[in-house]
Design an enzyme around this catalytic site. Structure first.
Site, mmCIF file in Angstrom:
data_model
loop_
_atom_site.group_PDB
_atom_site.id
_atom_site.type_symbol
_atom_site.label_atom_id
_atom_site.label_comp_id
_atom_site.label_asym_id
_atom_site.label_seq_id
_atom_site.Cartn_x
_atom_site.Cartn_y
_atom_site.Cartn_z
ATOM 1 N N LYS A 58 0.814 -1.223 0.000
ATOM 2 C CA LYS A 58 0.000 0.000 0.000
ATOM 3 C C LYS A 58 0.850 1.276 0.000
ATOM 4 C CE LYS A 58 -4.604 -1.239 0.847
ATOM 5 N NZ LYS A 58 -4.549 -2.590 1.413
ATOM 6 N N SER A 83 -8.432 1.575 9.033
ATOM 7 C CA SER A 83 -7.819 1.113 10.276
ATOM 8 C C SER A 83 -6.671 0.177 9.938
ATOM 9 C CB SER A 83 -8.854 0.389 11.142
ATOM 10 O OG SER A 83 -9.459 -0.624 10.391
ATOM 11 N N GLU A 209 -9.761 -14.058 -3.409
ATOM 12 C CA GLU A 209 -10.522 -13.496 -2.285
ATOM 13 C C GLU A 209 -10.757 -14.540 -1.214
ATOM 14 O OE1 GLU A 209 -13.930 -10.542 -3.848
ATOM 15 O OE2 GLU A 209 -14.157 -12.629 -4.413
ATOM 16 N N GLY A 213 -16.018 -13.719 1.583
ATOM 17 C CA GLY A 213 -16.281 -12.394 1.003
ATOM 18 C C GLY A 213 -16.012 -12.392 -0.482
ATOM 19 N N ASP A 215 -17.423 -11.124 -3.075
ATOM 20 C CA ASP A 215 -18.136 -10.116 -3.885
ATOM 21 C C ASP A 215 -17.440 -9.882 -5.227
ATOM 22 O OD1 ASP A 215 -16.206 -8.777 -1.921
ATOM 23 O OD2 ASP A 215 -16.488 -7.233 -3.452
ATOM 24 N N SER A 309 1.214 -9.843 -0.346
ATOM 25 C CA SER A 309 0.850 -8.420 -0.299
ATOM 26 C C SER A 309 1.269 -7.688 0.967
ATOM 27 C CB SER A 309 -0.651 -8.263 -0.522
ATOM 28 O OG SER A 309 -1.365 -9.008 0.436
HETATM 29 C C1 PLP Z 1 -5.224 -3.655 1.134
HETATM 30 C C2 PLP Z 1 -4.624 -4.993 1.131
HETATM 31 C C3 PLP Z 1 -5.037 -5.991 0.213
HETATM 32 C C4 PLP Z 1 -6.152 -5.764 -0.783
HETATM 33 O O1 PLP Z 1 -5.806 -4.766 -1.707
HETATM 34 P P1 PLP Z 1 -6.881 -4.078 -2.640
HETATM 35 O O2 PLP Z 1 -6.129 -3.107 -3.459
HETATM 36 O O3 PLP Z 1 -7.907 -3.440 -1.748
HETATM 37 O O4 PLP Z 1 -7.516 -5.165 -3.445
HETATM 38 C C5 PLP Z 1 -4.380 -7.214 0.213
HETATM 39 N N1 PLP Z 1 -3.388 -7.470 1.106
HETATM 40 C C6 PLP Z 1 -2.973 -6.556 1.999
HETATM 41 C C7 PLP Z 1 -1.870 -6.918 2.930
HETATM 42 C C8 PLP Z 1 -3.568 -5.283 2.042
HETATM 43 O O5 PLP Z 1 -3.145 -4.381 2.939
#
Ligand code: PLP
Length: 323
Positions: A58, A83, A209, A213, A215, A309
């Site tokens: 992010k 959060s 996903e 969830g 969606d 991620s």
């Molecule tokens: C925000 C986040 C996601 C999902 O990312 P999106 O761009 O909302 O699809 C996946 N893994 C982590 C660790 C995140 O912080």
């Protein structure tokens, strides 16, 4: 203006984002594991965004978005409601770029997350998640103080920034046969798909996903954005209720399918990362690998990318989930 009239970000925007991030974001390592390759019969390449600044991809989208603020926007500062990892990404990016950040968080947000956001210099404003609407609070703050609201996924600069992780992965590995990407609101998936279509046109791109969830899967298959109640899952970064006006059309156009995995499969993947690869990965960060593992046979002999991620999970929670 209809949603589909809005300009969608392109791969050129991902390239421009990469230039803004150079020297600010880590170029995270791509790891391999003999064990996963033997288990799957494939060659797996893990892009380790758990080792990114503030512990998740992010940072890329937040820093890219804030870098594009003009003088007036910089002086007034940014506001975000989150959060989770987006809050920390905005707070850190704002500090690095020398602007104030206000983060709207629920009163009952975990103390560690509040402390981390404050540690990066963000001002935390609390709301009551049962009686107040955080989006309305964010909008009011934006209006009263001239702050610019940066949403966690449905924003062209955020999407372009998130796409730089997959771009780095392809630069390192060359073309891949498949890419597995964690999916919440779709910022990471849509950005990754832009990079994949430009750099590895034959690569299958899968969004993943939590089962509870799905969606995104429902939206992908039905052709319209499906809204759901906040899902119950250990993947707290993917508890989004719907895809975005910008992320959805890119996902529909450039993604091959959306898969789901159970909390049990996520916990198993977390254990594997810790035990075998010495990586601390948060539950949401395990979505891609859990799905690649579950797919099995069709991946045999293939070159497969997996985006890890993020790695932000309290040690106590980490242990409890593995117990
Ligand atoms: C925000 C986040 C996601 C999902 O990312 P999106 O761009 O909302 O699809 C996946 N893994 C982590 C660790 C995140 O912080």
């Amino acid at each position: 203006m209809k949603a589909d009239d809005r300009a969608l970000p392109t791969y050129e925007d991902v390239v421009a984002a990469a230039a803004r991030l150079a020297g600010h974001a880590h170029r995270t390592p791509v790891m391999t594991s003999r064990t996963t390759d033997e288990e799957s019969g494939a060659s797996l390449f893990f892009k380790c965004e758990n080792l990114q600044r503030m512990g998740a991809f992010k940072f890329r989208g937040a820093f890219n978005a804030l870098s594009r603020f003009d003088e007036r926007q910089r002086r007034a500062g940014v506001v975000a409601f989150s959060s989770g990892n987006h809050a920390q990404a905005i707070a850190l990016s704002a500090r690095l770029l020398g602007m104030p950040a206000t983060i709207v968080m629920p009163q009952d947000a975990p103390g560690a997350k509040v402390a981390a956001t404050r540690g990066y210099g963000g001002t935390v404003v609390f709301y009551d998640r049962y009686t107040e609407d955080r989006e309305a609070i964010g909008r009011d703050l934006a209006q009263e103080h001239g702050l610019t609201l940066v949403p966690p996924y449905d924003h062209a600069d955020v999407i372009a920034g998130q796409g730089t992780a997959a771009r780095e992965l392809f630069e390192e590995t060359g073309p891949l046969d498949a890419l597995f990407v964690c999916l919440g609101g779709g910022g990471l998936l849509s950005g990754s798909a832009l990079a994949a279509r430009a750099l590895a046109p034959g690569c299958k791109v899968y969004g993943v996903e939590p089962e509870a969830g799905n969606d995104g899967q429902q939206s992908f298959r039905s052709g319209h954005i499906v809204h759901i109640d906040t899902p119950q899952t250990i993947a707290d970064g993917a508890q989004t209720q719907h895809l975005g006006q910008l992320t959805f059309p890119i996902i529909r156009r450039d993604v091959d399918d959306i898969l789901t995995v159970s909390d049990r499969q996520l916990a198993d993947a977390m254990r594997f990362f810790a035990a075998r690869m010495k990586l601390m990965v948060e539950p949401t960060g395990c979505l891609g690998f859990a799905a690649a593992r579950a797919m099995g046979e069709p991946l045999r002999g293939k070159r497969v990318g997996v985006i890890i991620s993020g790695g932000n999970v309290d040690i106590e929670r980490f242990c409890a989930l593995l117990a």
